[in-house]
Design a protein around this motif. Structure first.
Motif, PDB file in Angstrom:
ATOM      1  N   ASP A  68       0.841  -1.194   0.000  1.00 15.50           N
ATOM      2  CA  ASP A  68       0.000   0.000   0.000  1.00 15.50           C
ATOM      3  C   ASP A  68       0.876   1.244   0.000  1.00 15.50           C
ATOM      4  OD1 ASP A  68       0.954   0.205   2.570  1.00 15.50           O
ATOM      5  OD2 ASP A  68      -1.001  -0.031   3.550  1.00 15.50           O
ATOM      6  N   GLN A  69       0.262   2.412   0.203  1.00 14.78           N
ATOM      7  CA  GLN A  69       0.968   3.682   0.075  1.00 14.78           C
ATOM      8  C   GLN A  69       2.143   3.796   1.041  1.00 14.78           C
ATOM      9  OE1 GLN A  69      -2.277   3.087  -0.012  1.00 14.78           O
ATOM     10  NE2 GLN A  69      -3.423   4.618  -1.183  1.00 14.78           N
ATOM     11  N   ALA A  70       1.906   3.489   2.324  1.00 15.21           N
ATOM     12  CA  ALA A  70       2.977   3.578   3.312  1.00 15.21           C
ATOM     13  C   ALA A  70       4.051   2.527   3.054  1.00 15.21           C
ATOM     14  CB  ALA A  70       2.402   3.414   4.723  1.00 15.21           C
ATOM     15  N   GLY A  71       3.634   1.353   2.605  1.00  8.25           N
ATOM     16  CA  GLY A  71       4.596   0.297   2.326  1.00  8.25           C
ATOM     17  C   GLY A  71       5.547   0.663   1.205  1.00  8.25           C
ATOM     18  N   LEU A  72       5.028   1.265   0.123  1.00  5.01           N
ATOM     19  CA  LEU A  72       5.903   1.663  -0.978  1.00  5.01           C
ATOM     20  C   LEU A  72       6.804   2.820  -0.552  1.00  5.01           C
ATOM     21  CD1 LEU A  72       6.953   1.461  -3.799  1.00  5.01           C
ATOM     22  CD2 LEU A  72       4.992   2.801  -4.607  1.00  5.01           C
ATOM     23  N   ALA A  73       6.279   3.767   0.226  1.00  2.89           N
ATOM     24  CA  ALA A  73       7.113   4.866   0.720  1.00  2.89           C
ATOM     25  C   ALA A  73       8.287   4.322   1.525  1.00  2.89           C
ATOM     26  CB  ALA A  73       6.279   5.817   1.573  1.00  2.89           C
ATOM     27  N   SER A  74       8.039   3.281   2.312  1.00  2.84           N
ATOM     28  CA  SER A  74       9.101   2.674   3.106  1.00  2.84           C
ATOM     29  C   SER A  74      10.132   1.989   2.217  1.00  2.84           C
ATOM     30  CB  SER A  74       8.506   1.662   4.087  1.00  2.84           C
ATOM     31  OG  SER A  74       7.667   2.307   5.022  1.00  2.84           O
ATOM     32  N   ARG A  75       9.680   1.359   1.160  1.00  2.00           N
ATOM     33  CA  ARG A  75      10.618   0.722   0.236  1.00  2.00           C
ATOM     34  C   ARG A  75      11.505   1.761  -0.453  1.00  2.00           C
ATOM     35  NH1 ARG A  75       8.237  -4.514  -2.987  1.00  2.00           N
ATOM     36  NH2 ARG A  75       7.786  -5.784  -1.140  1.00  2.00           N
ATOM     37  N   ILE A  76      10.908   2.890  -0.837  1.00  2.00           N
ATOM     38  CA  ILE A  76      11.701   3.951  -1.462  1.00  2.00           C
ATOM     39  C   ILE A  76      12.761   4.448  -0.487  1.00  2.00           C
ATOM     40  CG2 ILE A  76      11.625   6.286  -2.422  1.00  2.00           C
ATOM     41  CD1 ILE A  76       8.771   5.606  -3.427  1.00  2.00           C
ATOM     42  N   ALA A  77      12.378   4.648   0.768  1.00  2.00           N
ATOM     43  CA  ALA A  77      13.331   5.099   1.783  1.00  2.00           C
ATOM     44  C   ALA A  77      14.422   4.060   2.020  1.00  2.00           C
ATOM     45  CB  ALA A  77      12.602   5.399   3.088  1.00  2.00           C
ATOM     46  N   ALA A  78      14.042   2.780   2.022  1.00  2.00           N
ATOM     47  CA  ALA A  78      14.999   1.704   2.292  1.00  2.00           C
ATOM     48  C   ALA A  78      16.017   1.544   1.166  1.00  2.00           C
ATOM     49  CB  ALA A  78      14.255   0.388   2.503  1.00  2.00           C
ATOM     50  N   SER A  79      15.687   2.043  -0.032  1.00  2.00           N
ATOM     51  CA  SER A  79      16.614   1.882  -1.156  1.00  2.00           C
ATOM     52  C   SER A  79      17.854   2.752  -1.009  1.00  2.00           C
ATOM     53  CB  SER A  79      15.902   2.204  -2.472  1.00  2.00           C
ATOM     54  OG  SER A  79      15.626   3.590  -2.587  1.00  2.00           O
ATOM     55  N   GLY A  80      17.795   3.776  -0.142  1.00  2.00           N
ATOM     56  CA  GLY A  80      18.995   4.522   0.198  1.00  2.00           C
ATOM     57  C   GLY A  80      19.109   5.936  -0.323  1.00  2.00           C
ATOM     58  N   PRO A  81      19.115   6.163  -1.655  1.00  2.00           N
ATOM     59  CA  PRO A  81      19.480   7.495  -2.149  1.00  2.00           C
ATOM     60  C   PRO A  81      18.376   8.536  -2.100  1.00  2.00           C
ATOM     61  CG  PRO A  81      19.983   5.731  -3.735  1.00  2.00           C
ATOM     62  CD  PRO A  81      19.033   5.181  -2.725  1.00  2.00           C
ATOM     63  N   TRP A  82      17.140   8.148  -1.773  1.00  2.00           N
ATOM     64  CA  TRP A  82      16.013   9.069  -1.900  1.00  2.00           C
ATOM     65  C   TRP A  82      15.607   9.644  -0.546  1.00  2.00           C
ATOM     66  CZ3 TRP A  82      15.401  10.464  -6.674  1.00  2.00           C
ATOM     67  CH2 TRP A  82      15.672   9.560  -7.698  1.00  2.00           C
ATOM     68  N   SER A  83      15.234  10.929  -0.532  1.00  2.00           N
ATOM     69  CA  SER A  83      14.775  11.603   0.679  1.00  2.00           C
ATOM     70  C   SER A  83      13.523  12.405   0.366  1.00  2.00           C
ATOM     71  CB  SER A  83      15.873  12.523   1.236  1.00  2.00           C
ATOM     72  OG  SER A  83      16.164  13.560   0.308  1.00  2.00           O
ATOM     73  N   ARG A  84      12.961  13.057   1.398  1.00  2.00           N
ATOM     74  CA  ARG A  84      11.759  13.880   1.248  1.00  2.00           C
ATOM     75  C   ARG A  84      10.665  13.110   0.510  1.00  2.00           C
ATOM     76  NH1 ARG A  84      12.036  18.988   2.600  1.00  2.00           N
ATOM     77  NH2 ARG A  84      10.399  19.601   1.151  1.00  2.00           N
ATOM     78  N   ILE A  85      10.315  11.983   1.046  1.00  2.00           N
ATOM     79  CA  ILE A  85       9.396  11.056   0.383  1.00  2.00           C
ATOM     80  C   ILE A  85       7.968  11.308   0.838  1.00  2.00           C
ATOM     81  CG2 ILE A  85       8.826   8.609   0.054  1.00  2.00           C
ATOM     82  CD1 ILE A  85      11.879   8.147   0.898  1.00  2.00           C
ATOM     83  N   GLY A  86       7.069  11.387  -0.098  1.00  2.00           N
ATOM     84  CA  GLY A  86       5.656  11.554   0.228  1.00  2.00           C
ATOM     85  C   GLY A  86       4.797  10.969  -0.878  1.00  2.00           C
ATOM     86  N   TRP A  87       3.493  10.887  -0.612  1.00  2.00           N
ATOM     87  CA  TRP A  87       2.608  10.350  -1.646  1.00  2.00           C
ATOM     88  C   TRP A  87       1.294  11.121  -1.689  1.00  2.00           C
ATOM     89  CZ3 TRP A  87       3.273   7.584   2.954  1.00  2.00           C
ATOM     90  CH2 TRP A  87       2.108   7.360   3.709  1.00  2.00           C
ATOM     91  N   ARG A  88       0.636  10.992  -2.832  1.00  2.00           N
ATOM     92  CA  ARG A  88      -0.669  11.612  -3.054  1.00  2.00           C
ATOM     93  C   ARG A  88      -1.566  10.578  -3.727  1.00  2.00           C
ATOM     94  NH1 ARG A  88      -1.980  15.664  -7.982  1.00  2.00           N
ATOM     95  NH2 ARG A  88      -4.215  15.861  -7.638  1.00  2.00           N
ATOM     96  N   ASN A  89      -2.778  10.404  -3.216  1.00  2.00           N
ATOM     97  CA  ASN A  89      -3.714   9.443  -3.777  1.00  2.00           C
ATOM     98  C   ASN A  89      -4.451  10.031  -4.976  1.00  2.00           C
ATOM     99  OD1 ASN A  89      -3.356   7.225  -1.964  1.00  2.00           O
ATOM    100  ND2 ASN A  89      -4.437   8.411  -0.402  1.00  2.00           N
ATOM    101  N   LEU A  90      -4.683   9.199  -5.967  1.00  2.77           N
ATOM    102  CA  LEU A  90      -5.507   9.534  -7.124  1.00  2.77           C
ATOM    103  C   LEU A  90      -6.644   8.523  -7.205  1.00  2.77           C
ATOM    104  CD1 LEU A  90      -2.714  10.104  -9.828  1.00  2.77           C
ATOM    105  CD2 LEU A  90      -3.773  11.822  -8.342  1.00  2.77           C
ATOM    106  N   THR A  91      -7.819   8.996  -7.622  1.00  2.53           N
ATOM    107  CA  THR A  91      -8.987   8.119  -7.800  1.00  2.53           C
ATOM    108  C   THR A  91      -9.226   7.292  -6.540  1.00  2.53           C
ATOM    109  OG1 THR A  91      -8.227   7.953 -10.113  1.00  2.53           O
ATOM    110  CG2 THR A  91     -10.169   6.666  -9.500  1.00  2.53           C
TER     111      THR A  91
END
Length: 270
Positions: free
Chosen positions: A235-258
């Motif tokens: 889900d949204q929080a799970g993917l945000a955590s994966r992006i953070a865990a990958s290392g190089p990415w910061s300032r991570i957020g999400w926006r829902n559509l539909t």
């Protein structure tokens, strides 16, 4: 581990992950739904690159039409929202990974930026080149992109990250080709936020979607896999955590559509 600084702009329709993530980076909130039951779906087990490429080769000819029908025309708005989230400026360079026939790359180019599409499926690329002769489309694996380090101001991947065998490795590869301070936007299917709507959506996904695909797709069996891959995706929080865990990415957020059927995740390369 990423620290997220919440600004006024971030609050305007975007949800940010908390400054401190769980140590694994994969089990925050509802996180990875596959891990909750201990089961793994067929979509996850068989996700080998050559098999995914062959599957998309088989749906290439009517892929764009099928997506529009199955999404009730919402796919056009999702592409526009992705372009807006990237904040592209004329003259910038943006890479569209998993571009397929280049319909998303073409949308990105409307910003004035130089947009390049890359995809693993040669069938999809060939179909795209026949109708989008002016859109640069190249063959490329998300795990081994054929571009130099820091070649792009922004990168995006739409409805393709869940089909990559190693999510975190793909996110690191996207970071490799992005300049420091560059932007990432992931547009991917997610989890509807309303429980009643989520129940209806999952029923459509697993029952109606393959049936509708039989009427419009050149390879309807592929949409059984696609439906399963959506159900198995975090889900949204799970993917945000994966992006953070990958290392190089910061300032991570999400926006829902539909209503959360689709979510945009954005991040900045540190």
């Amino acid at each position: 581990m990423a620290v997220v600084y919440i600004t006024h702009k971030d609050r305007a329709g975007w949800v940010t992950i908390p400054p401190v993530l769980c140590e694994t980076g994969l089990r925050c909130g509802r996180g990875d739904r596959m891990g909750q039951s201990g089961s793994v779906t067929r979509a996850d087990l068989n996700k080998q690159p050559h098999e995914v490429a062959e599957m998309f080769d088989g749906v290439a000819e009517r892929y764009d039409l099928t997506n529009t029908v199955l999404s009730f025309g919402q796919d056009r708005g999702w592409r526009r929202a992705t372009r807006a989230a990237l904040g592209l400026r004329p003259g910038e360079r943006v890479l569209d990974v998993g571009a397929g026939t280049g319909v998303s790359t073409e949308e990105l180019g409307r910003s004035g930026a130089f947009a390049v599409g890359a995809d693993l499926s040669t069938g999809m690329l060939q179909a795209g080149r026949r109708v989008r002769r002016d859109v640069p489309l190249v063959a490329g694996d998300a795990l081994r992109l054929p571009f130099a380090d820091e070649a792009f101001d922004a990168v995006t991947i739409s409805f393709a990250l869940r089909n990559v065998v190693d999510t975190e490795a793909a996110l690191r590869e996207l970071a490799r080709v992005t300049r420091p301070g560059g932007r990432l936007v992931v547009c991917e299917f997610s989890s509807p936020t309303n429980p009643a709507f989520r129940t209806v959506y999952m029923s459509y996904l697993m029952r109606s979607l393959p049936a509708v695909a039989r009427g419009v797709s050149s390879n309807p069996d592929a949409y059984v896999y696609l439906a399963e891959s959506i159900r198995a995706w975090p889900d949204q929080a799970g993917l945000a955590s994966r992006i953070a865990a990958s290392g190089p990415w910061s300032r991570i957020g999400w926006r829902n559509l539909t209503g959360g059927i689709v979510a945009l995740h954005r991040a900045t390369k540190a």
